[in-house]
Motif scaffolding. Sequence first.
Motif, PDB file in Angstrom:
ATOM      1  N   CYS A  17       0.871  -1.175   0.000  1.00  0.00           N
ATOM      2  CA  CYS A  17       0.000   0.000   0.000  1.00  0.00           C
ATOM      3  C   CYS A  17       0.913   1.232   0.000  1.00  0.00           C
ATOM      4  O   CYS A  17       1.682   1.435   0.945  1.00  0.00           O
ATOM      5  N   ALA A  18       0.835   2.027  -1.069  1.00  0.00           N
ATOM      6  CA  ALA A  18       1.745   3.163  -1.249  1.00  0.00           C
ATOM      7  C   ALA A  18       1.004   4.473  -1.002  1.00  0.00           C
ATOM      8  O   ALA A  18      -0.061   4.716  -1.574  1.00  0.00           O
ATOM      9  N   TYR A  19       1.595   5.324  -0.168  1.00  0.00           N
ATOM     10  CA  TYR A  19       0.985   6.595   0.208  1.00  0.00           C
ATOM     11  C   TYR A  19       1.864   7.758  -0.252  1.00  0.00           C
ATOM     12  O   TYR A  19       3.055   7.801   0.074  1.00  0.00           O
ATOM     13  N   ASP A  20       1.256   8.690  -0.969  1.00  0.00           N
ATOM     14  CA  ASP A  20       1.943   9.913  -1.382  1.00  0.00           C
ATOM     15  C   ASP A  20       1.917  10.881  -0.197  1.00  0.00           C
ATOM     16  O   ASP A  20       0.845  11.329   0.220  1.00  0.00           O
ATOM     17  N   ARG A  21       3.073  11.200   0.345  1.00  0.00           N
ATOM     18  CA  ARG A  21       3.128  12.051   1.532  1.00  0.00           C
ATOM     19  C   ARG A  21       2.588  13.457   1.285  1.00  0.00           C
ATOM     20  O   ARG A  21       2.238  14.176   2.221  1.00  0.00           O
ATOM     21  N   ARG A  22       2.503  13.854   0.013  1.00  0.00           N
ATOM     22  CA  ARG A  22       1.980  15.180  -0.307  1.00  0.00           C
ATOM     23  C   ARG A  22       0.457  15.224  -0.244  1.00  0.00           C
ATOM     24  O   ARG A  22      -0.130  16.307  -0.275  1.00  0.00           O
ATOM     25  N   GLY A  23      -0.176  14.071  -0.159  1.00  0.00           N
ATOM     26  CA  GLY A  23      -1.632  14.037  -0.188  1.00  0.00           C
ATOM     27  C   GLY A  23      -2.294  13.557   1.085  1.00  0.00           C
ATOM     28  O   GLY A  23      -3.526  13.482   1.157  1.00  0.00           O
ATOM     29  N   PHE A  24      -1.478  13.218   2.099  1.00  0.00           N
ATOM     30  CA  PHE A  24      -2.042  12.720   3.354  1.00  0.00           C
ATOM     31  C   PHE A  24      -1.432  13.466   4.536  1.00  0.00           C
ATOM     32  O   PHE A  24      -0.244  13.794   4.528  1.00  0.00           O
ATOM     33  N   ASP A  25      -2.248  13.707   5.534  1.00  0.00           N
ATOM     34  CA  ASP A  25      -1.780  14.321   6.772  1.00  0.00           C
ATOM     35  C   ASP A  25      -0.747  13.412   7.439  1.00  0.00           C
ATOM     36  O   ASP A  25      -0.841  12.183   7.365  1.00  0.00           O
ATOM     37  N   ARG A  26       0.226  14.036   8.104  1.00  0.00           N
ATOM     38  CA  ARG A  26       1.292  13.258   8.738  1.00  0.00           C
ATOM     39  C   ARG A  26       0.742  12.265   9.752  1.00  0.00           C
ATOM     40  O   ARG A  26       1.237  11.140   9.871  1.00  0.00           O
ATOM     41  N   GLY A  27      -0.273  12.668  10.486  1.00  0.00           N
ATOM     42  CA  GLY A  27      -0.870  11.762  11.457  1.00  0.00           C
ATOM     43  C   GLY A  27      -1.487  10.540  10.808  1.00  0.00           C
ATOM     44  O   GLY A  27      -1.408   9.426  11.351  1.00  0.00           O
ATOM     45  N   VAL A  28      -2.107  10.736   9.663  1.00  0.00           N
ATOM     46  CA  VAL A  28      -2.696   9.610   8.923  1.00  0.00           C
ATOM     47  C   VAL A  28      -1.598   8.663   8.457  1.00  0.00           C
ATOM     48  O   VAL A  28      -1.716   7.439   8.566  1.00  0.00           O
ATOM     49  N   LEU A  29      -0.517   9.233   7.930  1.00  0.00           N
ATOM     50  CA  LEU A  29       0.589   8.405   7.453  1.00  0.00           C
ATOM     51  C   LEU A  29       1.176   7.572   8.587  1.00  0.00           C
ATOM     52  O   LEU A  29       1.452   6.375   8.417  1.00  0.00           O
ATOM     53  N   THR A  30       1.329   8.185   9.741  1.00  0.00           N
ATOM     54  CA  THR A  30       1.868   7.465  10.894  1.00  0.00           C
ATOM     55  C   THR A  30       0.947   6.324  11.300  1.00  0.00           C
ATOM     56  O   THR A  30       1.390   5.197  11.567  1.00  0.00           O
ATOM     57  N   ALA A  31      -0.343   6.608  11.322  1.00  0.00           N
ATOM     58  CA  ALA A  31      -1.317   5.579  11.694  1.00  0.00           C
ATOM     59  C   ALA A  31      -1.341   4.437  10.691  1.00  0.00           C
ATOM     60  O   ALA A  31      -1.417   3.260  11.060  1.00  0.00           O
ATOM     61  N   MET A  32      -1.265   4.776   9.408  1.00  0.00           N
ATOM     62  CA  MET A  32      -1.303   3.739   8.382  1.00  0.00           C
ATOM     63  C   MET A  32      -0.035   2.887   8.398  1.00  0.00           C
ATOM     64  O   MET A  32      -0.082   1.670   8.192  1.00  0.00           O
ATOM     65  N   GLU A  33       1.099   3.526   8.657  1.00  0.00           N
ATOM     66  CA  GLU A  33       2.340   2.740   8.745  1.00  0.00           C
ATOM     67  C   GLU A  33       2.260   1.749   9.903  1.00  0.00           C
ATOM     68  O   GLU A  33       2.650   0.586   9.775  1.00  0.00           O
ATOM     69  N   ARG A  34       1.742   2.197  11.028  1.00  0.00           N
ATOM     70  CA  ARG A  34       1.624   1.312  12.187  1.00  0.00           C
ATOM     71  C   ARG A  34       0.619   0.185  11.951  1.00  0.00           C
ATOM     72  O   ARG A  34       0.720  -0.884  12.563  1.00  0.00           O
ATOM     73  N   ALA A  35      -0.338   0.423  11.060  1.00  0.00           N
ATOM     74  CA  ALA A  35      -1.368  -0.575  10.801  1.00  0.00           C
ATOM     75  C   ALA A  35      -0.860  -1.741   9.953  1.00  0.00           C
ATOM     76  O   ALA A  35      -1.511  -2.780   9.885  1.00  0.00           O
ATOM     77  N   HIS A  36       0.294  -1.558   9.318  1.00  0.00           N
ATOM     78  CA  HIS A  36       0.855  -2.612   8.464  1.00  0.00           C
ATOM     79  C   HIS A  36       1.898  -3.420   9.229  1.00  0.00           C
ATOM     80  O   HIS A  36       2.671  -2.859   9.997  1.00  0.00           O
ATOM     81  N   PRO A  37       1.961  -4.716   8.979  1.00  0.00           N
ATOM     82  CA  PRO A  37       2.961  -5.543   9.663  1.00  0.00           C
ATOM     83  C   PRO A  37       4.403  -5.178   9.315  1.00  0.00           C
ATOM     84  O   PRO A  37       5.308  -5.417  10.113  1.00  0.00           O
ATOM     85  N   CYS A  38       4.637  -4.640   8.111  1.00  0.00           N
ATOM     86  CA  CYS A  38       5.995  -4.244   7.755  1.00  0.00           C
ATOM     87  C   CYS A  38       5.966  -2.988   6.895  1.00  0.00           C
ATOM     88  O   CYS A  38       4.935  -2.629   6.325  1.00  0.00           O
ATOM     89  N   ALA A  39       7.108  -2.314   6.836  1.00  0.00           N
ATOM     90  CA  ALA A  39       7.264  -1.106   6.030  1.00  0.00           C
ATOM     91  C   ALA A  39       8.482  -1.277   5.140  1.00  0.00           C
ATOM     92  O   ALA A  39       9.404  -2.035   5.468  1.00  0.00           O
ATOM     93  N   LEU A  40       8.487  -0.567   4.018  1.00  0.00           N
ATOM     94  CA  LEU A  40       9.558  -0.714   3.035  1.00  0.00           C
ATOM     95  C   LEU A  40      10.417   0.534   2.948  1.00  0.00           C
ATOM     96  O   LEU A  40       9.948   1.654   3.173  1.00  0.00           O
ATOM     97  N   LEU A  41      11.672   0.336   2.592  1.00  0.00           N
ATOM     98  CA  LEU A  41      12.512   1.456   2.220  1.00  0.00           C
ATOM     99  C   LEU A  41      11.913   2.136   1.000  1.00  0.00           C
ATOM    100  O   LEU A  41      11.436   1.465   0.073  1.00  0.00           O
ATOM    101  N   GLU A  42      11.951   3.448   0.989  1.00  0.00           N
ATOM    102  CA  GLU A  42      11.325   4.196  -0.096  1.00  0.00           C
ATOM    103  C   GLU A  42      12.050   4.028  -1.417  1.00  0.00           C
ATOM    104  O   GLU A  42      11.423   3.985  -2.485  1.00  0.00           O
ATOM    105  N   ARG A  43      13.381   3.881  -1.370  1.00  0.00           N
ATOM    106  CA  ARG A  43      14.180   3.847  -2.588  1.00  0.00           C
ATOM    107  C   ARG A  43      14.983   2.563  -2.683  1.00  0.00           C
ATOM    108  O   ARG A  43      15.442   2.007  -1.689  1.00  0.00           O
ATOM    109  N   LEU A  44      15.179   2.100  -3.917  1.00  0.00           N
ATOM    110  CA  LEU A  44      16.080   0.986  -4.154  1.00  0.00           C
ATOM    111  C   LEU A  44      17.511   1.460  -3.908  1.00  0.00           C
ATOM    112  O   LEU A  44      17.852   2.608  -4.189  1.00  0.00           O
TER     113      LEU A  44
END
Length: 296
Positions: free
Chosen positions: A162-189
């Motif tokens: 699930c990919a979130y554009d940081r320019r379109g979501f409030d920081r609090g939402v992004l934090t909550a969504m990251e915590r809701a996922h079992p894992c997170a990915l590095l943004e860049r290869l």
Amino acid sequence: MTARDTGCDRLRPVQQLRPGDHAFVSYGDDEVRWEVVTAFVRLGLARGEKVLVLPSPGVPEDEVLARIDFPSRSTVRARGRGQLVVSSMREVIGPDREFTAARQMSRLHAETDRATAEGHTGLRAFIDMGWVRVLGADVAVMAARETGAQALFSGRPYTEICAYDRRGFDRGVLTAMERAHPCALLERLGGLRSTRGPDGALCFIGEADAAHRPAVGSALELALAQTAPARRLTVDLTRLHFLSVGCAVGLLLLARDAAGHERIEVRCDRGQLRLLRRLGAGTVSRLVLTEVVRAW
């Protein structure tokens, strides 16, 4: 020595995703956002999985395919045989017009079964969450979906980003969504991160290539200084997708010269273990190599 994977951090490179993984990633740049999805798609195709890409609304299918195909047209055959599909969230929930988590999960569950029936090894989906605003879903609906989707993943050959554009979501939402996922990915290869795990281990995540040797050395030196009173340090390499000879040599040299430490344990996978041994790990008496058996 051999140990089970302790999962020192939720963060990992996209190359280490496996069936059953549900991952969060965010981006803040129109160019950067294509790196993870391109790697995700190509790895899935190589593993015989069916791949579903749901780009942000407004991004034409031609652009998606051009980005994934660059610099070669490597996905043409996969598209022709239906192994790679570019769609939209509106199509996934259709004929319903309003998004519901139940409808979406039911459809993805069925698509996973269809993928295996077609002879694929599983299904992986990349979902750009730009659809949220278009379909009028609120934060509560999103959070409920992300935290209640276990049935899609548990014991099933389904993988999702699930990919979130940081320019379109409030920081609090992004934090909550990251915590809701079992894992997170590095943004860049090709990126590298270091962090301390719950047990105090120094964990490296990403790619420890030649360009990152100074960063690897600095992180190791700091960790050695911080663990000097205990005289013990654990270094976890298992979240690395790539370990260069230079970074491996740097690790061995620092371990050799760490006279104040009685024990330095390095957790590594089989390939890393083989590399370290070939470079002379056996000559460093305080160094203990522990091969980790990954649970994913």
